[in-house]
Design a protein around this motif. Structure first.
Motif, PDB file in Angstrom:
ATOM      1  N   UNK A 264      -2.804  81.518 -15.121  1.00 36.57           N
ATOM      2  CA  UNK A 264      -2.467  81.994 -16.438  1.00 36.57           C
ATOM      3  C   UNK A 264      -2.470  81.195 -17.518  1.00 36.57           C
ATOM      4  N   UNK A 265      -1.967  81.499 -18.673  1.00 33.40           N
ATOM      5  CA  UNK A 265      -2.052  80.728 -19.957  1.00 33.40           C
ATOM      6  C   UNK A 265      -0.920  79.909 -20.005  1.00 33.40           C
ATOM      7  N   UNK A 266      -1.289  78.405 -20.156  1.00 37.68           N
ATOM      8  CA  UNK A 266      -0.394  77.201 -20.369  1.00 37.68           C
ATOM      9  C   UNK A 266      -0.091  77.268 -21.823  1.00 37.68           C
ATOM     10  N   UNK A 267       0.959  77.166 -22.389  1.00 36.82           N
ATOM     11  CA  UNK A 267       1.282  76.916 -23.772  1.00 36.82           C
ATOM     12  C   UNK A 267       1.695  75.319 -23.902  1.00 36.82           C
ATOM     13  N   UNK A 268       0.805  74.261 -24.548  1.00 33.76           N
ATOM     14  CA  UNK A 268       1.275  72.931 -24.515  1.00 33.76           C
ATOM     15  C   UNK A 268       1.331  72.470 -25.929  1.00 33.76           C
ATOM     16  N   UNK A 269       2.253  71.853 -26.204  1.00 36.19           N
ATOM     17  CA  UNK A 269       2.519  71.075 -27.320  1.00 36.19           C
ATOM     18  C   UNK A 269       1.511  70.060 -27.457  1.00 36.19           C
ATOM     19  N   UNK A 270       0.873  69.726 -28.937  1.00 36.43           N
ATOM     20  CA  UNK A 270      -0.121  68.752 -28.723  1.00 36.43           C
ATOM     21  C   UNK A 270       0.010  67.367 -28.651  1.00 36.43           C
ATOM     22  N   UNK A 271       1.431  67.083 -29.105  1.00 38.26           N
ATOM     23  CA  UNK A 271       1.884  65.771 -28.826  1.00 38.26           C
ATOM     24  C   UNK A 271       2.203  65.432 -27.239  1.00 38.26           C
ATOM     25  N   UNK A 272       2.298  66.602 -26.463  1.00 41.17           N
ATOM     26  CA  UNK A 272       2.317  65.990 -24.911  1.00 41.17           C
ATOM     27  C   UNK A 272       1.039  65.613 -24.376  1.00 41.17           C
ATOM     28  N   UNK A 273      -0.004  66.067 -24.909  1.00 41.30           N
ATOM     29  CA  UNK A 273      -1.432  65.733 -24.347  1.00 41.30           C
ATOM     30  C   UNK A 273      -1.620  63.865 -24.432  1.00 41.30           C
ATOM     31  N   UNK A 274      -1.857  63.423 -23.392  1.00 39.56           N
ATOM     32  CA  UNK A 274      -2.044  62.233 -23.403  1.00 39.56           C
ATOM     33  C   UNK A 274      -3.825  62.034 -23.565  1.00 39.56           C
ATOM     34  N   UNK A 275      -4.159  62.757 -22.834  1.00 38.10           N
ATOM     35  CA  UNK A 275      -5.846  62.608 -22.807  1.00 38.10           C
ATOM     36  C   UNK A 275      -6.588  63.784 -22.167  1.00 38.10           C
ATOM     37  N   UNK A 276      -7.638  63.986 -22.525  1.00 38.84           N
ATOM     38  CA  UNK A 276      -8.437  65.277 -21.828  1.00 38.84           C
ATOM     39  C   UNK A 276      -9.561  64.565 -21.100  1.00 38.84           C
ATOM     40  N   UNK A 277      -9.817  64.816 -19.835  1.00 40.60           N
ATOM     41  CA  UNK A 277     -10.752  64.115 -19.141  1.00 40.60           C
ATOM     42  C   UNK A 277     -11.846  65.194 -18.649  1.00 40.60           C
ATOM     43  N   UNK A 278     -13.284  64.743 -18.703  1.00 39.29           N
ATOM     44  CA  UNK A 278     -14.086  65.554 -18.134  1.00 39.29           C
ATOM     45  C   UNK A 278     -14.167  65.524 -16.714  1.00 39.29           C
ATOM     46  N   UNK A 279     -14.334  66.820 -16.257  1.00 33.68           N
ATOM     47  CA  UNK A 279     -14.594  67.018 -14.572  1.00 33.68           C
ATOM     48  C   UNK A 279     -15.784  67.904 -14.703  1.00 33.68           C
ATOM     49  N   UNK A 280     -16.797  67.414 -14.841  1.00 33.96           N
ATOM     50  CA  UNK A 280     -17.877  68.283 -14.979  1.00 33.96           C
ATOM     51  C   UNK A 280     -18.002  69.527 -15.922  1.00 33.96           C
ATOM     52  N   UNK A 281     -17.881  70.652 -15.392  1.00 33.07           N
ATOM     53  CA  UNK A 281     -17.723  71.958 -16.174  1.00 33.07           C
ATOM     54  C   UNK A 281     -16.503  72.228 -16.456  1.00 33.07           C
ATOM     55  N   UNK A 282     -15.361  71.325 -16.101  1.00 33.58           N
ATOM     56  CA  UNK A 282     -14.166  71.462 -16.241  1.00 33.58           C
ATOM     57  C   UNK A 282     -13.381  70.354 -17.101  1.00 33.58           C
ATOM     58  N   UNK A 283     -12.315  70.610 -17.681  1.00 38.84           N
ATOM     59  CA  UNK A 283     -11.401  69.555 -18.311  1.00 38.84           C
ATOM     60  C   UNK A 283     -10.150  69.445 -17.893  1.00 38.84           C
TER      61      UNK A 283
END
Length: 269
Positions: free
Chosen positions: A164-183
């Motif tokens: 489903x859809x997750x709604x996330x506050x941007x201040x709660x994102x520490x980092x985005x990590x590449x996993x090939x064709x996924x993030x």
């Protein structure tokens, strides 16, 4: 055999409706077009009568907009693919909300991909997605030259997953990590969220905020940097105690942005 996908087209431009109908007949013959409407009021009546699975909806129409149409329904229990003439700067707003869109003139391959995504998710549009989309469209600059980085606070992003859809506050994102064709989104609280989209797409989405791609595999939130260690490219230590390399070729731009962030946030060290 699956039942046909029932769709309606709502757009004030006759040529746009005709072009979309033609494309659907060519590349998606299993989509049954059960009606068209040239404005929001007629579109509301059409949806109430036909109960479609999917609505191709223009945003800007004389009188009521596509948003006005959707807000007239207590519950949006159908899928929506926006058809829009919005360009470049507003595409980021659609990506933030994880709502599908097609730019006019509609590309056949993009149409085919949008229909495939809808079939895979078979979900309706969440009101929070519409709110995020409207917020970002309302604050989009009128000129690319006016684009400036914005603070991450009070901003949300919709992350679509198989569950489903997750709604996330941007201040709660520490980092985005590449996993090939996924993030993979590493968050302050709770488990990480894995999204079936490339890191490059999120680099483009987050480009107006205080996020930076320090390496081929990592986008970091500058708010969560605890320490920068000098080196060839250097390293950043994040709030979750992870250490992330900064590539040599991105070092100067990163340090410039980091300085800008501390000046604008009042967090000079």
């Amino acid at each position: 055999m699956n039942p046909p996908l029932r769709a309606v087209l709502i757009d004030d431009e006759t040529n746009a409706r005709e072009a979309l109908t033609h494309l659907l007949h060519l590349i998606a013959p299993d989509v049954e077009i059960c009606g068209e409407a040239k404005n929001a009021d007629l579109g509301i009546e059409l949806i109430q009568k036909e109960r479609p699975n999917l609505v191709f909806l223009d945003i800007q129409m004389p009188g009521k907009s596509g948003f006005d149409l959707l807000s007239s329904f207590g519950k949006v229990d159908f899928g929506v693919i926006f058809t829009t003439a919005y360009q470049e700067y507003a595409i980021r707003a659609f990506r933030f909300s994880a709502i599908d869109y097609l730019l006019k003139p509609i590309d056949p391959e993009e149409l085919q991909a949008a229909i495939a995504r809808f079939k895979g998710q078979a979900g309706s549009v969440n009101p929070q997605q519409l709110q995020i989309l409207q917020e970002h469209l309302d604050t989009a600059p009128t000129s690319p030259r006016l684009v400036q980085r914005k603070k991450n606070d009070q901003q949300r992003i919709a992350l679509p997953t198989a569950e489903g859809i997750h709604f996330v506050q941007m201040t709660d994102i520490i980092q985005c990590e590449s996993l090939g064709s996924y993030t993979k989104f590493h968050l302050v609280k709770g488990p990480a969220i894995v999204v079936s989209r490339l890191l490059k797409e999120y680099e483009e989405i987050l480009d107006n905020y205080y996020f930076f791609r320090v390496h081929q595999s990592n986008i970091i939130n500058l708010e969560h940097i605890k320490r920068y260690v000098k080196g060839d490219g250097g390293q950043v230590w994040m709030s979750d105690h992870t250490e992330i390399e900064v590539s040599r070729r991105r070092k100067d731009e990163f340090l410039s942005l980091l300085s800008d962030f501390y000046v604008n946030s009042g967090k000079l060290k």
